[in-house]
Design a protein around this motif. Structure first.
Motif, PDB file in Angstrom:
ATOM      1  N   ASN A   1       4.137 -52.632 -33.869  1.00  0.00           N
ATOM      2  CA  ASN A   1       3.201 -52.840 -34.973  1.00  0.00           C
ATOM      3  C   ASN A   1       2.938 -51.532 -35.710  1.00  0.00           C
ATOM      4  O   ASN A   1       2.864 -51.510 -36.940  1.00  0.00           O
TER       5      ASN A   1
ATOM      6  N   LYS B   1       5.007 -48.976 -35.986  1.00  0.00           N
ATOM      7  CA  LYS B   1       6.191 -48.675 -36.791  1.00  0.00           C
ATOM      8  C   LYS B   1       6.239 -49.533 -38.056  1.00  0.00           C
ATOM      9  O   LYS B   1       6.588 -49.055 -39.127  1.00  0.00           O
ATOM     10  N   ILE B   2       5.911 -50.796 -37.904  1.00  0.00           N
ATOM     11  CA  ILE B   2       5.932 -51.712 -39.052  1.00  0.00           C
ATOM     12  C   ILE B   2       4.924 -51.268 -40.098  1.00  0.00           C
ATOM     13  O   ILE B   2       5.232 -51.177 -41.293  1.00  0.00           O
TER      14      ILE B   2
ATOM     15  N   GLU C   1       5.470 -48.172 -42.507  1.00  0.00           N
ATOM     16  CA  GLU C   1       6.308 -48.342 -43.687  1.00  0.00           C
ATOM     17  C   GLU C   1       5.492 -48.600 -44.952  1.00  0.00           C
ATOM     18  O   GLU C   1       6.009 -48.571 -46.050  1.00  0.00           O
TER      19      GLU C   1
ATOM     20  N   ASN D   1       4.353 -51.247 -46.304  1.00  0.00           N
ATOM     21  CA  ASN D   1       4.813 -52.377 -47.112  1.00  0.00           C
ATOM     22  C   ASN D   1       3.608 -53.272 -47.410  1.00  0.00           C
ATOM     23  O   ASN D   1       2.967 -53.790 -46.491  1.00  0.00           O
TER      24      ASN D   1
ATOM     25  N   LEU E   1       3.676 -56.954 -45.918  1.00  0.00           N
ATOM     26  CA  LEU E   1       3.479 -56.997 -44.472  1.00  0.00           C
ATOM     27  C   LEU E   1       2.060 -56.597 -44.086  1.00  0.00           C
ATOM     28  O   LEU E   1       1.455 -57.216 -43.207  1.00  0.00           O
TER      29      LEU E   1
END
Length: 112
Positions: free
Chosen positions: A15, A17-18, A21, A23, A26
């Motif tokens: 989570n 790492k996501i 980003e 984004n 997301l």
């Protein structure tokens, strides 16, 4: 490392790492999920039990583990969890049984 620790560590790492980003879609999806399970007309415990049942019917082991963890944090009893298991298996059919087995194993580990 227990299956609970393994799951929680991996989930937290990924989570992070996501979300690193940055984004927008997301981040908004994660936020929507967080807000959907916040207490409202239904309390958090009821929402987590609904999430657990839905996750079982959809056969998402990661989701099942997540909702079991939240249920445990909220003081859900084993009897309550097994009622959810019974409804999920009734609605989802026998294809849910392998997920039931893994859910019971994870629940037992949470209760150690």
């Amino acid at each position: 490392m227990t299956i609970v620790e393994e799951f929680n560590d991996y989930r937290a790492k990924m989570n992070e790492k996501i979300l690193e980003e940055n984004n927008t879609v997301l981040k908004r999806l994660f936020n929507l999920d967080t807000n959907a399970f916040a207490p409202g007309a239904l309390d958090g415990k009821v929402k987590e039990l609904i999430g657990l049942s839905s996750s079982m019917v959809l056969r998402c082991d990661d989701c099942i583990k997540y909702h079991l963890g939240k249920c445990h944090e909220l003081g859900v009893t084993t009897k309550e969890v097994f009622e959810v298991f019974s409804i999920a298996n009734l609605i989802g059919g026998t294809i849910v049984i392998p997920h039931l087995r893994r859910a019971v194993e994870f629940w037992e580990e949470l209760n150690k």
